[in-house]
Design an enzyme around this catalytic site. Structure first.
Site, PDB file in Angstrom:
ATOM      1  N   SER A 202       0.812  -1.215   0.000  1.00 48.02           N
ATOM      2  CA  SER A 202       0.000   0.000   0.000  1.00 48.02           C
ATOM      3  C   SER A 202       0.851   1.273   0.000  1.00 48.02           C
ATOM      4  O   SER A 202       1.826   1.390   0.748  1.00 48.02           O
ATOM      5  CB  SER A 202      -0.921   0.011   1.218  1.00 48.02           C
ATOM      6  OG  SER A 202      -1.655   1.226   1.274  1.00 48.02           O
ATOM      7  N   LYS A 203       0.440   2.221  -0.839  1.00 48.10           N
ATOM      8  CA  LYS A 203       1.073   3.537  -0.871  1.00 48.10           C
ATOM      9  C   LYS A 203       0.322   4.541   0.007  1.00 48.10           C
ATOM     10  O   LYS A 203       0.703   5.708   0.082  1.00 48.10           O
ATOM     11  CB  LYS A 203       1.127   4.063  -2.306  1.00 48.10           C
ATOM     12  CG  LYS A 203       1.934   3.196  -3.260  1.00 48.10           C
ATOM     13  CD  LYS A 203       3.395   3.119  -2.866  1.00 48.10           C
ATOM     14  CE  LYS A 203       4.198   2.311  -3.874  1.00 48.10           C
ATOM     15  NZ  LYS A 203       5.608   2.146  -3.459  1.00 48.10           N
TER      16      LYS A 203
ATOM     17  N   LYS B 127     -13.607  -4.700   2.300  1.00 50.37           N
ATOM     18  CA  LYS B 127     -14.496  -3.561   2.066  1.00 50.37           C
ATOM     19  C   LYS B 127     -15.977  -3.882   2.237  1.00 50.37           C
ATOM     20  O   LYS B 127     -16.769  -2.992   2.555  1.00 50.37           O
ATOM     21  CB  LYS B 127     -14.255  -2.988   0.665  1.00 50.37           C
ATOM     22  CG  LYS B 127     -12.910  -2.317   0.495  1.00 50.37           C
ATOM     23  CD  LYS B 127     -12.804  -1.662  -0.875  1.00 50.37           C
ATOM     24  CE  LYS B 127     -11.455  -0.991  -1.060  1.00 50.37           C
ATOM     25  NZ  LYS B 127     -11.379  -0.250  -2.340  1.00 50.37           N
TER      26      LYS B 127
ATOM     27  N   GLU C 118     -25.117   6.706   2.826  1.00 52.44           N
ATOM     28  CA  GLU C 118     -26.069   6.218   1.829  1.00 52.44           C
ATOM     29  C   GLU C 118     -25.373   5.743   0.555  1.00 52.44           C
ATOM     30  O   GLU C 118     -25.713   4.702  -0.005  1.00 52.44           O
ATOM     31  CB  GLU C 118     -27.079   7.320   1.491  1.00 52.44           C
ATOM     32  CG  GLU C 118     -28.111   6.931   0.442  1.00 52.44           C
ATOM     33  CD  GLU C 118     -29.079   5.841   0.897  1.00 52.44           C
ATOM     34  OE1 GLU C 118     -29.864   5.373   0.049  1.00 52.44           O
ATOM     35  OE2 GLU C 118     -29.056   5.466   2.084  1.00 52.44           O
TER      36      GLU C 118
ATOM     37  N   ASN D  20     -14.651   1.986   2.144  1.00 50.40           N
ATOM     38  CA  ASN D  20     -13.189   2.077   2.123  1.00 50.40           C
ATOM     39  C   ASN D  20     -12.652   3.094   3.122  1.00 50.40           C
ATOM     40  O   ASN D  20     -11.445   3.216   3.287  1.00 50.40           O
ATOM     41  CB  ASN D  20     -12.687   2.428   0.713  1.00 50.40           C
ATOM     42  CG  ASN D  20     -12.821   3.915   0.405  1.00 50.40           C
ATOM     43  OD1 ASN D  20     -13.831   4.541   0.736  1.00 50.40           O
ATOM     44  ND2 ASN D  20     -11.812   4.479  -0.241  1.00 50.40           N
TER      45      ASN D  20
ATOM     46  N   ASP E  75     -14.060   5.839  -3.148  1.00 51.40           N
ATOM     47  CA  ASP E  75     -13.445   5.352  -4.383  1.00 51.40           C
ATOM     48  C   ASP E  75     -14.092   5.962  -5.623  1.00 51.40           C
ATOM     49  O   ASP E  75     -13.416   6.489  -6.505  1.00 51.40           O
ATOM     50  CB  ASP E  75     -13.539   3.825  -4.469  1.00 51.40           C
ATOM     51  CG  ASP E  75     -12.554   3.126  -3.553  1.00 51.40           C
ATOM     52  OD1 ASP E  75     -11.505   3.724  -3.249  1.00 51.40           O
ATOM     53  OD2 ASP E  75     -12.831   1.983  -3.140  1.00 51.40           O
TER      54      ASP E  75
ATOM     55  N   ALA F 105     -21.850 -12.778 -18.116  1.00 57.35           N
ATOM     56  CA  ALA F 105     -22.826 -11.764 -18.525  1.00 57.35           C
ATOM     57  C   ALA F 105     -23.926 -11.581 -17.493  1.00 57.35           C
ATOM     58  O   ALA F 105     -24.399 -10.462 -17.266  1.00 57.35           O
ATOM     59  CB  ALA F 105     -23.429 -12.145 -19.872  1.00 57.35           C
TER      60      ALA F 105
END
Length: 301
Positions: free
Chosen positions: A39-40, A90, A102, A111, A126, A178
């Protein structure tokens, strides 16, 4: 993000930060995930704290799935102001929070967590982070555009939900299965013109699109030569965006650029989702330029 949503975000950030502005306690922040060493976020948020003159720390925590509930209890017990949540937590983390914003509820993933005196609220930054980056860097006007989204996982849900707030003309979700794409399109059909299809049907869809967004992991380091679709089918001169930021220019973007397309990498999304989280925690405007520079420097080391 629309103007009203931006204003609401700013008001929430100001209100949530009031307790910490009054007590002047060091900010305890972090990120949980499995794995987490890549992680950055720590270098980005440590830079943000320093740039704003705030005392505190942002640390990575490797949390396995069977310890997630305990980790969230620890947030309360240790007085963390907030944390980021990355894969694979998450969705599951929503079960252990007091409130869900919401937007995060509709997306089905969190997140960012804010701790207000032991009350934990989950947000999803995100999607709004991605749209802000996309509009600033590649596609200023999304209204009426015909968009193809590759993938329908958690990242795609955040992107599609935020995208629909911009009133695109049509959004097509393509997935290996699909039925999953069609299911997501049906779930949010009241929010806009949505359809779902398989990756095999892209030859029919691609000639009509203005913007392609790759939300899959195809092309991510170390498999940098992989590409999520047949580049011969991409129309010349459209906008092609990839959520991946390592490498900064994926094979998809390299090939798209060669066809005269405007390209957009995932770095901006990463920076802005972090910026919105920082603003939730502090009530301050995030130092975006400093955050971006710190991440780029870290990636070049």
């Amino acid at each position: 993000m629309g103007d009203r949503e931006q204003a609401n975000h700013e008001k929430r950030g100001e209100a949530q930060a009031s307790e910490y502005e009054s007590t002047k306690q060091p900010l305890l922040l972090g990120v949980i995930g499995d794995p987490i060493q890549h992680s950055k976020s720590p270098v980005m948020h440590t830079t943000a704290l320093q740039a704003c003159g705030l005392t505190g720390a942002y640390l990575p925590f490797h949390v396995k799935g069977n310890r997630l509930e305990e980790a969230i209890r620890g947030i309360r017990a240790l007085g963390f102001r907030g944390i980021n949540v990355t894969v694979p937590h998450k969705v599951e983390v929503m079960n252990y929070l007091d409130h869900i914003d919401e937007g995060a509820r509709l997306i089905g993933a969190v997140n960012t967590i804010v701790n207000d005196g032991g009350v934990l609220t989950g947000y999803n930054t995100d999607g709004i982070g991605y749209i802000r980056s996309l509009k600033e860097e590649a596609a200023p006007e999304l209204k009426g555009k015909r968009v193809l989204v590759l993938g329908c996982g958690g990242a795609a849900r955040g992107i599609v939900y935020a995208l629909l707030q911009e009133a695109p003309g049509r959004v097509t979700i393509a997935n290996r299965t699909a039925a999953k794409a069609q299911e997501l399109a049906a779930e949010w059909s009241q929010l806009g013109n949505l359809t779902g299809c398989s990756m095999e049907e892209l030859a029919e869809v691609l000639p009509e699109v203005d913007l392609i967004i790759n939300t899959t992991s195809v092309g991510m380091h170390p498999h940098v030569s992989d590409c999520p679709l047949d580049m011969r089918l991409i129309p010349e001169g459209i906008v092609v965006s990839d959520l991946i930021y390592n490498p900064l220019k994926t094979e998809l973007l390299v090939q798209a650029e060669a066809k005269g397309c405007t390209i957009h990498s995932g770095l901006g999304m990463f920076i802005y989702q972090g910026a919105y989280a920082f603003e939730h925690w502090t009530g301050l405007t995030a130092p975006v330029d400093a955050m971006r520079a710190a991440v780029l420097e870290s990636m070049n080391q």
